[in-house]
Design a protein around this motif. Structure first.
Motif, PDB file in Angstrom:
ATOM      1  N   SER A   1      86.948   0.137  27.934  1.00 44.01           N
ATOM      2  CA  SER A   1      88.350  -0.253  28.039  1.00 44.01           C
ATOM      3  C   SER A   1      89.029   0.599  29.096  1.00 44.01           C
ATOM      4  O   SER A   1      88.560   1.699  29.431  1.00 44.01           O
ATOM      5  N   GLU A   2      90.119   0.110  29.631  1.00 43.85           N
ATOM      6  CA  GLU A   2      90.840   0.875  30.640  1.00 43.85           C
ATOM      7  C   GLU A   2      91.313   2.204  30.076  1.00 43.85           C
ATOM      8  O   GLU A   2      91.260   3.235  30.759  1.00 43.85           O
ATOM      9  N   SER A   3      91.737   2.208  28.818  1.00 41.99           N
ATOM     10  CA  SER A   3      92.216   3.462  28.221  1.00 41.99           C
ATOM     11  C   SER A   3      91.068   4.448  28.011  1.00 41.99           C
ATOM     12  O   SER A   3      91.261   5.667  28.125  1.00 41.99           O
ATOM     13  N   ALA A   4      89.851   3.962  27.726  1.00 39.59           N
ATOM     14  CA  ALA A   4      88.698   4.864  27.588  1.00 39.59           C
ATOM     15  C   ALA A   4      88.333   5.471  28.940  1.00 39.59           C
ATOM     16  O   ALA A   4      87.980   6.655  29.023  1.00 39.59           O
ATOM     17  N   ARG A   5      88.416   4.677  30.002  1.00 41.19           N
ATOM     18  CA  ARG A   5      88.153   5.201  31.345  1.00 41.19           C
ATOM     19  C   ARG A   5      89.175   6.271  31.722  1.00 41.19           C
ATOM     20  O   ARG A   5      88.822   7.337  32.248  1.00 41.19           O
ATOM     21  N   GLU A   6      90.438   5.971  31.456  1.00 34.35           N
ATOM     22  CA  GLU A   6      91.495   6.918  31.808  1.00 34.35           C
ATOM     23  C   GLU A   6      91.358   8.210  31.015  1.00 34.35           C
ATOM     24  O   GLU A   6      91.563   9.309  31.537  1.00 34.35           O
ATOM     25  N   ALA A   7      91.003   8.088  29.740  1.00 32.28           N
ATOM     26  CA  ALA A   7      90.826   9.279  28.911  1.00 32.28           C
ATOM     27  C   ALA A   7      89.687  10.143  29.451  1.00 32.28           C
ATOM     28  O   ALA A   7      89.799  11.373  29.512  1.00 32.28           O
ATOM     29  N   ALA A   8      88.584   9.518  29.847  1.00 31.91           N
ATOM     30  CA  ALA A   8      87.455  10.283  30.377  1.00 31.91           C
ATOM     31  C   ALA A   8      87.849  11.005  31.656  1.00 31.91           C
ATOM     32  O   ALA A   8      87.502  12.186  31.849  1.00 31.91           O
ATOM     33  N   LYS A   9      88.576  10.342  32.533  1.00 30.45           N
ATOM     34  CA  LYS A   9      88.999  10.969  33.788  1.00 30.45           C
ATOM     35  C   LYS A   9      89.967  12.109  33.535  1.00 30.45           C
ATOM     36  O   LYS A   9      89.850  13.196  34.123  1.00 30.45           O
ATOM     37  N   LYS A  10      90.929  11.874  32.666  1.00 23.79           N
ATOM     38  CA  LYS A  10      91.880  12.940  32.339  1.00 23.79           C
ATOM     39  C   LYS A  10      91.162  14.134  31.723  1.00 23.79           C
ATOM     40  O   LYS A  10      91.483  15.292  32.024  1.00 23.79           O
ATOM     41  N   SER A  11      90.178  13.859  30.865  1.00 24.75           N
ATOM     42  CA  SER A  11      89.447  14.946  30.213  1.00 24.75           C
ATOM     43  C   SER A  11      88.693  15.789  31.221  1.00 24.75           C
ATOM     44  O   SER A  11      88.601  17.015  31.077  1.00 24.75           O
ATOM     45  N   MET A  12      88.150  15.153  32.240  1.00 25.74           N
ATOM     46  CA  MET A  12      87.438  15.923  33.260  1.00 25.74           C
ATOM     47  C   MET A  12      88.379  16.841  34.023  1.00 25.74           C
ATOM     48  O   MET A  12      88.103  18.033  34.196  1.00 25.74           O
ATOM     49  N   LEU A  13      89.503  16.303  34.467  1.00 29.34           N
ATOM     50  CA  LEU A  13      90.451  17.128  35.217  1.00 29.34           C
ATOM     51  C   LEU A  13      91.047  18.201  34.315  1.00 29.34           C
ATOM     52  O   LEU A  13      91.166  19.371  34.714  1.00 29.34           O
ATOM     53  N   ASP A  14      91.421  17.826  33.111  1.00 31.23           N
ATOM     54  CA  ASP A  14      92.023  18.770  32.170  1.00 31.23           C
ATOM     55  C   ASP A  14      91.060  19.906  31.840  1.00 31.23           C
ATOM     56  O   ASP A  14      91.443  21.085  31.833  1.00 31.23           O
ATOM     57  N   THR A  15      89.800  19.568  31.580  1.00 37.73           N
ATOM     58  CA  THR A  15      88.815  20.589  31.240  1.00 37.73           C
ATOM     59  C   THR A  15      88.559  21.523  32.414  1.00 37.73           C
ATOM     60  O   THR A  15      88.473  22.754  32.245  1.00 37.73           O
ATOM     61  N   LEU A  16      88.458  20.967  33.601  1.00 40.18           N
ATOM     62  CA  LEU A  16      88.273  21.809  34.788  1.00 40.18           C
ATOM     63  C   LEU A  16      89.439  22.770  34.960  1.00 40.18           C
ATOM     64  O   LEU A  16      89.254  23.953  35.282  1.00 40.18           O
ATOM     65  N   GLY A  17      90.656  22.280  34.736  1.00 42.69           N
ATOM     66  CA  GLY A  17      91.831  23.146  34.856  1.00 42.69           C
ATOM     67  C   GLY A  17      91.814  24.277  33.857  1.00 42.69           C
ATOM     68  O   GLY A  17      92.095  25.440  34.203  1.00 42.69           O
TER      69      GLY A  17
END
Length: 460
Positions: free
Chosen positions: A24-40
């Motif tokens: 789903s679009e929301s699952a894709r967005e969550a995965a992308k946000k999680s990557m950036l958030d975790t890196l930060g």
């Protein structure tokens, strides 16, 4: 009750065959946000948490093939050791994302995926997003459907399976190999709640390093032909019987597997401390700001607590004046006091000097507890309540709702990027504003990347 096909094989099939287009679009967005958030959060921890230096030194002393980036400190290490280092950093500020039901998985998943992706030599953005999304889904399905007695630390006991699913997918393993990897990962599934509820240990902040490392090890072993456990989850002596006394809901775990991705509900924190304290913090902030309360006018602050809230308050004297940064992030009275004094919280509030801030300690000393079984944690933790009474007798009671980053006040991309920028600015190795901005844009549009490891290399 036994089944011909163990859940380990259902999971392996779903992980192996799920495509980016199925998400789903929301699952894709969550995965992308999680990557950036975790890196930060990893970058912020490299500059703000001295306790991680020991792990970084061990990784550097071990040497080995340069395969994956040590984020925040620069240089490379073998994928297994990079996952240990980056995973340890990912949770140590307690600023990593969480599920709507509590617990953390991205701090185990993201370092594992990025380590194997670099070892593999590149992976498309769509493949990396898919890997993270299926890992988040596996974790959520387990988290919400086991009979947890608050005895195991679910963030490590379960996250190693989400991280292994994600890493195995990112590394290109087939369905059979993924099943083996999940079985191997059972050897790394561990973590007692005393690590969380106790005091004085740095392990509470570093635990994701162990599950991330275990996921990479399991993935690499499976890729070399090591076999797993055929009835790993549901065997007579399998995971569910050993860890949860057979208390799990198989039908719910399997419901819509491969079509409904539960990671889409991932929440991103705006305050760098244990999420189970945030509602109390928000309630206290609301009372102070809405009624223009001066700190000197406060007589008492009553924290209404359930069973898990109470863990963050015992023993009360030590929780009001925590001795370590790790303890401070799990001390409810200290966190509420900090929120009152600061009207919120930032990564800069957790320093050696911050633990001795007299304004915060004076407010914390006014805390009292009101035990309320209705606030006990079953699946979703009920929001905390705070009552503040002034010296002139006035009193207010508030429930903590619309907490920044929670489901009723979620963080959008602009807010996630702002948090990432704040975190990156305190990295141990300085990162230019141009690289920070480029990394944020790349993460937001990661599906367009032909080599998603560029996101890591920008920050290494």
């Amino acid at each position: 009750m036994t089944f011909d096909t163990d859940l380990v094989h259902h999971f392996a099939k779903s992980v192996a065959h799920t495509t980016f287009d199925q998400l789903s679009e929301s699952a894709r967005e969550a995965a992308k946000k999680s990557m950036l958030d975790t890196l930060g959060v990893i970058l912020a921890a490299s500059g703000m948490e001295p306790a991680v230096r020991g792990i970084i030194e061990i990784v550097e002393e071990a040497g080995g093939t340069k395969e994956a980036t040590k984020i925040g400190f620069g240089g490379q290490a073998p994928a297994i050791m990079a996952a240990l280092a980056n995973g340890a950093l990912a949770h140590c500020l307690d600023y990593d994302d969480q599920t709507p039901w509590g617990q953390h998985c991205s701090s185990s998943i993201v370092p594992a995926v990025m380590a194997v992706a670099e070892r593999r030599g590149g992976i498309t953005g769509k493949e990396m997003i898919t890997a993270v999304a299926v890992g988040q889904d596996i974790f959520a399905r387990l988290r919400t459907n086991v009979g947890w007695l608050k005895d195991w630390n679910l963030s490590t006991v379960l996250a190693v399976f989400g991280a292994t699913a994600a890493a195995a997918r990112a590394y290109g393993l087939d369905e059979k190999q993924i099943g083996h990897a999940l079985g191997i990962a059972s050897m790394q599934s561990s973590g007692i709640m005393e690590m969380i509820a106790g005091r004085g240990s740095d392990l509470r902040g570093m635990y994701a390093g162990f599950s991330s490392k275990g996921a990479v090890l399991a993935t690499l072993m499976a890729s070399k032909g090591t076999t797993g456990i055929d009835k790993m989850f549901e065997g007579q002596y399998g995971f569910f019987n050993s860890y949860f006394g057979g208390r799990y809901d198989r039908d719910k775990i399997l419901a819509d597997l491969g079509s409904n991705f539960l990671g889409e509900g991932t929440l991103y924190k705006r305050w760098p401390c244990v999420g189970t304290a945030h509602s109390h913090m928000k309630a206290a902030i609301d009372i102070i700001t809405e009624n223009n309360v001066a700190l000197s006018d406060i007589e008492t602050i009553k924290l209404h607590v359930g069973d898990y809230h109470d863990l963050m308050c015992q023993p009360m004297a030590e929780r009001c004046a925590p001795a370590t940064l790790a303890d401070a992030k799990f001390s409810l009275p200290f966190l509420v006091a900090t929120a009152i004094v600061r009207n919120g919280m930032s990564v800069s509030d957790f320093t050696a000097a911050g633990l001795k801030d007299t304004a915060v300690l004076n407010v914390a000393a006014k805390m009292e507890l009101v035990n309320d079984p209705k606030l006990n944690w079953t699946l979703e933790l009920p929001p905390g309540r705070v009552e503040i009474t002034l010296k002139d007798g006035r009193s207010w009671l508030a429930v903590g709702t619309h907490v920044p980053g929670n489901a009723d006040a979620p963080m959008d991309w602009d807010q996630v990027i702002a948090k990432f920028t704040e975190c990156a600015s305190v990295s141990a190795e300085p990162i230019s504003t141009d690289r920070i901005s480029t990394a944020a844009k790349l993460a937001q549009h990661l599906e367009e990347a032909t080599d998603a490891t560029q996101l890591i290399k920008l920050l290494g």
